[in-house]
Design an enzyme around this catalytic site. Structure first.
Site, PDB file in Angstrom:
ATOM      1  CG  HIS A   1      45.657  48.022  43.571  1.00  0.00           C
ATOM      2  ND1 HIS A   1      46.284  47.417  44.641  1.00  0.00           N
ATOM      3  CD2 HIS A   1      44.585  47.240  43.299  1.00  0.00           C
ATOM      4  CE1 HIS A   1      45.633  46.339  44.998  1.00  0.00           C
ATOM      5  NE2 HIS A   1      44.577  46.208  44.187  1.00  0.00           N
TER       6      HIS A   1
ATOM      7  CG  HIS B   1      43.543  42.845  40.268  1.00  0.00           C
ATOM      8  ND1 HIS B   1      44.331  41.939  40.927  1.00  0.00           N
ATOM      9  CD2 HIS B   1      43.143  43.745  41.207  1.00  0.00           C
ATOM     10  CE1 HIS B   1      44.397  42.256  42.222  1.00  0.00           C
ATOM     11  NE2 HIS B   1      43.679  43.351  42.413  1.00  0.00           N
TER      12      HIS B   1
ATOM     13  CG  HIS C   1      45.670  42.707  47.236  1.00  0.00           C
ATOM     14  ND1 HIS C   1      46.546  42.718  46.197  1.00  0.00           N
ATOM     15  CD2 HIS C   1      44.477  43.121  46.727  1.00  0.00           C
ATOM     16  CE1 HIS C   1      45.916  43.119  45.102  1.00  0.00           C
ATOM     17  NE2 HIS C   1      44.660  43.373  45.390  1.00  0.00           N
TER      18      HIS C   1
ATOM     19  CD  GLU D   1      40.391  43.818  49.024  1.00  0.00           C
ATOM     20  OE1 GLU D   1      41.167  42.856  48.883  1.00  0.00           O
ATOM     21  OE2 GLU D   1      39.613  44.203  48.115  1.00  0.00           O
TER      22      GLU D   1
ATOM     23  CG  ASP E   1      40.863  46.450  43.358  1.00  0.00           C
ATOM     24  OD1 ASP E   1      41.905  45.859  43.052  1.00  0.00           O
ATOM     25  OD2 ASP E   1      40.194  46.167  44.379  1.00  0.00           O
ATOM     26  CG  ASP E   2      39.272  43.889  40.200  1.00  0.00           C
ATOM     27  OD1 ASP E   2      40.094  43.228  39.547  1.00  0.00           O
ATOM     28  OD2 ASP E   2      39.295  43.973  41.450  1.00  0.00           O
TER      29      ASP E   2
HETATM   30  N1  ADE Z   1      41.804  40.076  42.729  1.00  0.00           N
HETATM   31  C1  ADE Z   1      41.117  40.892  41.937  1.00  0.00           C
HETATM   32  N2  ADE Z   1      40.556  41.893  42.653  1.00  0.00           N
HETATM   33  C2  ADE Z   1      40.926  41.696  43.940  1.00  0.00           C
HETATM   34  C3  ADE Z   1      40.691  42.389  45.156  1.00  0.00           C
HETATM   35  N3  ADE Z   1      39.956  43.518  45.218  1.00  0.00           N
HETATM   36  N4  ADE Z   1      41.206  41.880  46.293  1.00  0.00           N
HETATM   37  C4  ADE Z   1      41.943  40.751  46.260  1.00  0.00           C
HETATM   38  N5  ADE Z   1      42.193  40.079  45.143  1.00  0.00           N
HETATM   39  C5  ADE Z   1      41.705  40.544  43.992  1.00  0.00           C
HETATM   40 ZN    ZN Z   2      43.368  44.501  44.116  1.00  0.00          ZN
END
Ligand code: ADE
Ligand code: ZN
Length: 326
Positions: A11, A13, A191, A194, A272-273
């Site tokens: 996971h 992005h 997703h 969350e 994630d990011d």
């Molecule tokens: N797009 C990028 N990061 C995200 C996240 N944590 N939740 C939902 N969409 C995303």
């Molecule tokens: Zn995500």
């Protein structure tokens, strides 16, 4: 601490992997000026809360404008992963972000594929693509992304998913989008749970052909749902540092990762990011060791579960498992 352990990530992005430094270089490449408040005093991305994060993310992503840019973002991330002994990564691509920057589906896909192939040649790391739509861009845009995927099949595109803001958009609205991709042979994740609660997870499981959930952490608020996730062997793409950074949980001690694992769920670890949340795959493994008390064998087991739950073809997953010593 966990450097020698082979790792895997399900996971992340792709646009969200670009570091502030890379974003600045890409802006220079295209002669674009970024707003000064995109970064804080130390040069990190500056954002206040989840919705502001999504805005900052869109702005930073807007400098990724060509196939070469996408190749560079992909290669840069996979090289950082390889340095942490990550052997398998599924990258979420976002054709909507590419389109907003003026790129075709095929153009952005070609760039990502080149980055994956170059990284495999340089480091032996395996990467695959999970194409995503963005929930808050609406159902029509999601259909357009799905149709582009169907028109341009590619061996590295193995899955489909959906990110974005859960508020105001129910999973069931996207049932038709997921159904046609699933019928075409793509594996699906979404997703859910969350920021929205357990009922959003239940709806996703009832209406979408998903075998994994992005996050899904808020299942912990419903014991019956946790039992169902365990029984159905739904894989949870858990991203503890992301959830803490966006304010879902106060700290690692409050994160439900250990409780979900103890309840029999198939749990994994992802970033994630990463630059937005000051993390990496290696950092997630380190945090899991330190805060969740996982030993070397338990960390190795997360890698095994992640590769087994990967969307890559079975023979490829078997080969990666064997290469990583499983
Ligand atoms: N797009 C990028 N990061 C995200 C996240 N944590 N939740 C939902 N969409 C995303
Ligand atoms: Zn995500």
């Amino acid at each position: 601490m966990t450097a020698a352990i082979p790792k895997a990530e399900l996971h992340v992005h792709l646009e969200g992997t670009a570091s502030p430094d890379l974003v600045r270089r890409l802006a220079d490449r295209h002669g674009r000026t970024l707003p000064a408040d995109l970064f804080d005093g130390s040069g990190a991305f500056h954002w206040r809360d989840f919705l502001h994060f999504l805005e900052v993310y869109d702005l930073a992503s807007s400098v990724i404008r060509t196939s070469e840019d996408y190749r560079d973002v992909t290669y840069d991330y996979l090289s950082r992963c390889a340095a942490e002994n990550v052997v398998y990564v599924e990258l979420m691509s976002s054709p909507d972000h590419a389109l907003a920057a003026g790129m075709s589906y095929q153009g952005h896909l070609d760039g990502i594929a080149q980055g994956i192939e170059d990284a495999r040649a340089a480091f032996g790391i395996e990467g695959f693509i999970v194409v995503t739509c963005v929930r808050h861009f609406g159902v029509e845009r999601a259909h357009a992304v799905a149709d582009a995927v169907l028109r341009h099949p590619h061996p590295l595109v193995v899955g489909f998913g959906m990110g974005g803001d859960e508020a105001g958009y129910r999973p069931g609205q996207f049932a038709g989008v997921f159904a046609k991709l699933h019928e075409a042979g793509l594996k699906c994740t979404v997703h859910a749970g969350e920021f929205d609660g357990p009922e959003a997870i239940r709806e996703a499981l009832e209406t979408l052909p998903v075998e994994r959930l992005g996050h899904g952490v808020r299942a912990i608020e419903d014991a019956g749902l946790v039992a169902e996730l365990a029984a159905r062997e739904i894989v949870l793409e858990l991203c503890p540092t992301s959830n803490i950074a966006t304010g879902l949980y106060a700290d690692y001690g409050a994160h439900p990762w250990p409780a979900l694992k103890a309840a029999g769920c198939r749990v994994t670890l992802s970033s994630d990011d990463p630059p937005y949340f000051d993390t990496s795959v290696g950092a997630e493994y380190d945090h899991a060791a330190r805060h969740f008390g996982l030993d070397r064998d338990e960390l190795r087991d997360i890698t095994r579960v992640s590769i087994e739950a990967g969307f890559a073809p079975a023979a490829t997953r078997q080969a990666i498992l064997a290469r990583a010593g499983f």
